[in-house]
Design a protein around this motif. Structure first.
Motif, mmCIF file in Angstrom:
data_model
loop_
_atom_site.group_PDB
_atom_site.id
_atom_site.type_symbol
_atom_site.label_atom_id
_atom_site.label_comp_id
_atom_site.label_asym_id
_atom_site.label_seq_id
_atom_site.Cartn_x
_atom_site.Cartn_y
_atom_site.Cartn_z
ATOM 1 N N PRO A 70 0.836 -1.204 0.000
ATOM 2 C CA PRO A 70 0.000 0.000 0.000
ATOM 3 C C PRO A 70 0.867 1.247 0.000
ATOM 4 O O PRO A 70 1.815 1.355 0.759
ATOM 5 C CB PRO A 70 -0.790 -0.122 1.318
ATOM 6 N N VAL A 71 0.540 2.184 -0.863
ATOM 7 C CA VAL A 71 1.346 3.393 -0.999
ATOM 8 C C VAL A 71 0.684 4.526 -0.232
ATOM 9 O O VAL A 71 -0.477 4.837 -0.455
ATOM 10 C CB VAL A 71 1.498 3.794 -2.482
ATOM 11 N N ASN A 72 1.434 5.101 0.685
ATOM 12 C CA ASN A 72 0.923 6.247 1.419
ATOM 13 C C ASN A 72 1.102 7.489 0.558
ATOM 14 O O ASN A 72 2.218 7.844 0.185
ATOM 15 C CB ASN A 72 1.694 6.398 2.735
ATOM 16 N N LYS A 73 0.010 8.160 0.224
ATOM 17 C CA LYS A 73 0.070 9.323 -0.649
ATOM 18 C C LYS A 73 0.918 10.445 -0.053
ATOM 19 O O LYS A 73 1.424 11.290 -0.765
ATOM 20 C CB LYS A 73 -1.347 9.832 -0.945
ATOM 21 N N LEU A 74 1.035 10.430 1.286
ATOM 22 C CA LEU A 74 1.769 11.508 1.928
ATOM 23 C C LEU A 74 3.275 11.308 1.824
ATOM 24 O O LEU A 74 4.041 12.210 2.118
ATOM 25 C CB LEU A 74 1.364 11.586 3.409
ATOM 26 N N GLU A 75 3.716 10.117 1.398
ATOM 27 C CA GLU A 75 5.142 9.813 1.389
ATOM 28 C C GLU A 75 5.928 10.792 0.539
ATOM 29 O O GLU A 75 7.058 11.151 0.853
ATOM 30 C CB GLU A 75 5.358 8.387 0.903
ATOM 31 N N GLU A 76 5.323 11.239 -0.565
ATOM 32 C CA GLU A 76 6.023 12.144 -1.460
ATOM 33 C C GLU A 76 6.368 13.458 -0.786
ATOM 34 O O GLU A 76 7.290 14.153 -1.200
ATOM 35 C CB GLU A 76 5.166 12.393 -2.706
ATOM 36 N N GLU A 77 5.615 13.823 0.263
ATOM 37 C CA GLU A 77 5.843 15.093 0.938
ATOM 38 C C GLU A 77 6.906 14.968 2.029
ATOM 39 O O GLU A 77 7.299 15.954 2.621
ATOM 40 C CB GLU A 77 4.533 15.605 1.538
ATOM 41 N N MET A 78 7.371 13.736 2.327
ATOM 42 C CA MET A 78 8.354 13.537 3.379
ATOM 43 C C MET A 78 9.762 13.487 2.803
ATOM 44 O O MET A 78 9.967 13.170 1.642
ATOM 45 C CB MET A 78 8.066 12.220 4.116
ATOM 46 N N SER A 79 10.737 13.774 3.656
ATOM 47 C CA SER A 79 12.127 13.627 3.247
ATOM 48 C C SER A 79 12.418 12.152 3.015
ATOM 49 O O SER A 79 11.799 11.283 3.610
ATOM 50 C CB SER A 79 13.051 14.167 4.337
ATOM 51 N N SER A 80 13.384 11.884 2.156
ATOM 52 C CA SER A 80 13.741 10.486 1.909
ATOM 53 C C SER A 80 14.379 9.897 3.161
ATOM 54 O O SER A 80 15.040 10.598 3.925
ATOM 55 C CB SER A 80 14.704 10.398 0.724
ATOM 56 N N PRO A 81 14.170 8.594 3.398
ATOM 57 C CA PRO A 81 14.736 7.978 4.606
ATOM 58 C C PRO A 81 16.253 7.959 4.563
ATOM 59 O O PRO A 81 16.854 7.779 3.500
ATOM 60 C CB PRO A 81 14.152 6.553 4.585
ATOM 61 N N VAL A 135 4.123 -7.766 11.342
ATOM 62 C CA VAL A 135 3.303 -6.555 11.178
ATOM 63 C C VAL A 135 4.197 -5.319 11.111
ATOM 64 O O VAL A 135 3.991 -4.430 10.279
ATOM 65 C CB VAL A 135 2.281 -6.425 12.329
ATOM 66 N N ILE A 136 5.191 -5.284 11.978
ATOM 67 C CA ILE A 136 6.137 -4.161 11.975
ATOM 68 C C ILE A 136 6.854 -4.083 10.630
ATOM 69 O O ILE A 136 7.008 -3.007 10.037
ATOM 70 C CB ILE A 136 7.164 -4.300 13.116
ATOM 71 N N LEU A 137 7.292 -5.223 10.123
ATOM 72 C CA LEU A 137 7.978 -5.249 8.835
ATOM 73 C C LEU A 137 7.074 -4.743 7.707
ATOM 74 O O LEU A 137 7.511 -3.968 6.850
ATOM 75 C CB LEU A 137 8.452 -6.674 8.524
ATOM 76 N N ASP A 138 5.817 -5.177 7.708
ATOM 77 C CA ASP A 138 4.884 -4.754 6.658
ATOM 78 C C ASP A 138 4.668 -3.244 6.676
ATOM 79 O O ASP A 138 4.702 -2.582 5.635
ATOM 80 C CB ASP A 138 3.542 -5.475 6.811
ATOM 81 N N TYR A 139 4.424 -2.690 7.866
ATOM 82 C CA TYR A 139 4.190 -1.242 7.951
ATOM 83 C C TYR A 139 5.464 -0.457 7.660
ATOM 84 O O TYR A 139 5.419 0.624 7.063
ATOM 85 C CB TYR A 139 3.642 -0.876 9.333
ATOM 86 N N ALA A 140 6.611 -0.996 8.080
ATOM 87 C CA ALA A 140 7.875 -0.327 7.777
ATOM 88 C C ALA A 140 8.074 -0.252 6.264
ATOM 89 O O ALA A 140 8.481 0.794 5.726
ATOM 90 C CB ALA A 140 9.032 -1.069 8.433
ATOM 91 N N HIS A 141 7.778 -1.331 5.570
ATOM 92 C CA HIS A 141 7.941 -1.367 4.111
ATOM 93 C C HIS A 141 7.036 -0.341 3.439
ATOM 94 O O HIS A 141 7.421 0.289 2.444
ATOM 95 C CB HIS A 141 7.634 -2.772 3.594
ATOM 96 N N LYS A 142 5.841 -0.165 3.995
ATOM 97 C CA LYS A 142 4.904 0.818 3.441
ATOM 98 C C LYS A 142 5.507 2.218 3.452
ATOM 99 O O LYS A 142 5.253 3.029 2.546
ATOM 100 C CB LYS A 142 3.603 0.790 4.236
ATOM 101 N N TYR A 143 6.329 2.497 4.454
ATOM 102 C CA TYR A 143 6.940 3.824 4.577
ATOM 103 C C TYR A 143 8.399 3.829 4.109
ATOM 104 O O TYR A 143 9.136 4.763 4.392
ATOM 105 C CB TYR A 143 6.833 4.326 6.018
#
Length: 463
Positions: free
Chosen positions: A96-107, A215-223
Motif C-alpha cells: 500500500p502506498v501512502n500518498k503523503l510519502e512524497e511530501e516527506m524527506s527520503s529515509p 506486522v512491523i515489517l509490513d508497515y515499515a515497508h509501506k513507509y
C-alpha cells in the motif's frame, strides 16, 4: 492644458488604487500562508496542539486519518493485483502506498532509531503492559526506604515523566503502528532497531512480542523504512542460543523487503544485530560465535552478519575486539553517565575502531529522565533544554564522522528518551513534562534537520 492635468491626475489615482489593490491581495495571501498547518498534509491539525483539553480529540483525528490512509492503501493494492492478473505479468504487487510519502524527506539509512513494542492496554491486550511499570527500589535498603513503592495506575498515571500524544497505547494497535511509522519517516530516519526477545520470552515487565514482527515489517515497508534487531539480554543467552536465534530471525524474516542489510566496505550486504548488555557475557563465549575459528562460528555461513556490541566502560573496547564483534554502540542518552555515553570520549573510541576495522556507532538522545520508575535516580536526569541537548549530541556525533548514528530512542518512555510526540497533561497528582514552548513534533523535526545535515556533511567526507 486643463485636459492634460485632468488626465494626469486620473492616471495617478488609477495607479494608486491599483497599487493598494495589489497590496491588499498580497496581505490576504500572506495571512492564509500563516494560517497553513505546519507541514500541511501530515502535520498536526492546526491549533489543536495548543489547547490541552483538545489533545484527546487530536489523537482521535490522527487515528481516523491513519485508518483512512490504510484503507486507501489496501484499495491501491487490490487494484494493482487485478491489473497484474489482467496483463499476466510476473511483477510482485506493490505494498500500500501512502500518498503523503512524497511530501516527506527520503529515509536516511544511516540513521538508526531504537524502537520498543512492549506497551499494552486493555483494549488490545486485556490489561495494561509497561504503562503500569512498578517503582523500582534502590539496591541500598536504607535509601530505598526513603522513596515510594508500588505500581503506576494507567491511563492517568503511567510509568513515564512525559505523556504520549497517542495516550497509553498498545503496540499491537494498527493505528498506533501506522502513526509511529509515519513519525519515524517524517523524521528522516531510515532503520528501525527493534527491541527483540526470542519467541515466548520477554522482559520481566512485559509479554512476548515476536509475533508482532511481521506486522512491523509490513508497515515499515509501506513507509520505505528498514528493520534491524536489538537483541535483548534474554535468559541463558550464550554462543549456542545466539546462533539459533540469529538463524531463526534470518530464516523467518530475512526475505522480507523491509529486512535491513548493511553494505560493508567490501561490497557485501549483511544483516546487522545490535546486542544489548553484550558485556555480561565473557569474550571467550562470544569468540566461539563471532570468530572464524570459533566452535560455534557463524562466520562465512548463510547467517553471517554484522554484530554490534554495547560499550559502557572503556575496557569494553578491548573485550569487544577480542570477542569478534564488528562494531560498538553507546546506547545511553545520558552524557557523562558512562564512558561510552560521554561525548568527549567519542573521538578516541572512533580512532580505536578505525585502527581495528570496527564500526563506531554513537548514540544520541534528546535527554534523560527515569524518576517515574526510579524515583531515586535524579542525578542522572539530563534536561532537554528545549532541544539544545539533542542538537549538542548530534553535533558531537558528526564531529567523529561515523558511518552510522543511532538514536535513543523513538519511544522508550520509561527513561524519557523518546522523540515520539508528547503532549501537556495534568492529573490530580501528576503534572507531566512536555515539549513546550515547542509543538509535540519538535524532536521529529530536529531529527529531520540533523539527518539532512549529516547527509550533506557525509558527501564532503567521501570527497
Amino acid at each position: 492644458i486643463l485636459n492634460y492635468d485632468i488626465m494626469a491626475r486620473f492616471r495617478r489615482r488609477t495607479c494608486i488604487i491599483l497599487l493598494l489593490f495589489i497590496l491588499f491581495i498580497c496581505s490576504i495571501m500572506m495571512a492564509l500562508k500563516t494560517l497553513r498547518p505546519d507541514r500541511a498534509g501530515f502535520g498536526d491539525p492546526f491549533g489543536l496542539g495548543l489547547l490541552p483539553e483538545l489533545q484527546q480529540r487530536t489523537v482521535l483525528l490522527d487515528s481516523k486519518q491513519n485508518s483512512l490512509n490504510r484503507i486507501q492503501g489496501d484499495t491501491v493494492t487490490r487494484v494493482s493485483n487485478l491489473h497484474s492478473i489482467a496483463v499476466n505479468t510476473m511483477k510482485a504487487s506493490m505494498p500500500p502506498v501512502n500518498k503523503l510519502e512524497e511530501e516527506m524527506s527520503s529515509p536516511n539509512y544511516n540513521f538508526h532509531i531504537f524502537y520498543y513494542t512492549w506497551y499494552g492496554n486493555p483494549q488490545f491486550d486485556g490489561k495494561y503492559i509497561h504503562w503500569n511499570h512498578p517503582l523500582l527500589p534502590h539496591w541500598d535498603p536504607k535509601i530505598a526506604n526513603n522513596y515510594p513503592k508500588g505500581r503506576h495506575n494507567p491511563p492517568e498515571d503511567i510509568g513515564a515523566n512525559f505523556y504520549p500524544e497517542l495516550g497509553s497505547y498498545s503496540s499491537k494497535d494498527p493505528t498506533v503502528i501506522e502513526a509511529h511509522m509515519n513519525q519515524m519517516r517524517s523524521a528522516s530516519t531510515g532503520v528501525i532497531v527493534l527491541s527483540w526477545y526470542p519467541p515466548g520470552m520477554a522482559d520481566e515487565n512485559g509479554e512476548p512480542t515476536d509475533d508482532l514482527v511481521p506486522v512491523i515489517l509490513d508497515y515499515a515497508h509501506k513507509y520505505n523504512l528498514k528493520v534491524t534487531f536489538h537483541i535483548e539480554p534474554y535468559k541463558d543467552r550464550d554462543d549456542r542460543s545466539m546462533y539459533h536465534n540469529v538463524k531463526y530471525i534470518i530464516d523467518k524474516y530475512g526475505g522480507h523487503p523491509a529486512f535491513y542489510r548493511h553494505k560493508t566496505s567490501t561490497g557485501r550486504f549483511l544483516p546487522m544485530f545490535y546486542v544489548y548488555d553484550s558485556y555480561v557475557t565473557i569474550p571467550e563465549i562470544w569468540a566461539n560465535l563471532l570468530t572464524v575459528s570459533g566452535s560455534q562460528s557463524i562466520r562465512n555461513t548463510p547467517y553471517d552478519a554484522l554484530f554490534i556490541a554495547l560499550l559502557v566502560e572503556e575496557r569494553h573496547k578491548h573485550d569487544i575486539h577480542r570477542s569478534g564483534f564488528d562494531g560498538m554502540y553507546t546506547y545511553f542518552a545520558t552524557n557523562g553517565f558512562s564512558y561510552g555515553s560521554s561525548h568527549h570520549n567519542w573521538a578516541s573510541l572512533k580512532a580505536f575502531c578505525d585502527s581495528n576495522n570496527l564500526m563506531f556507532i554513537p548514540s544520541v538522545g534528546p535527554g534523560y529522565i527515569d524518576t517515574s520508575i526510579r524515583p531515586w535516580n535524579n542525578h542522572n536526569t539530563r534536561n532537554r533544554v528545549n532541544g539544545k541537548y539533542y542538537e549538542t549530541a548530534f553535533s558531537a556525533a558528526l564531529l567523529v564522522r561515523p558511518e552510522v548514528i543511532s538514536i535513543t530512542s523513538f519511544n522508550e518512555w520509561h527513561e524519557g528518551t523518546q522523540i515520539e510526540k508528547a503532549v501537556p497533561k495534568r492529573t490530580g497528582q501528576v503534572v507531566y513534562l512536555d515539549y513546550k514552548p515547542h509543538k509535540p513534533n519538535i524532536y521529529l523535526e530536529l531529527t529531520q534537520k540533523w539527518s539532512e545535515k549529516y547527509r550533506k556533511e557525509q558527501e564532503q567526507w567521501l570527497m
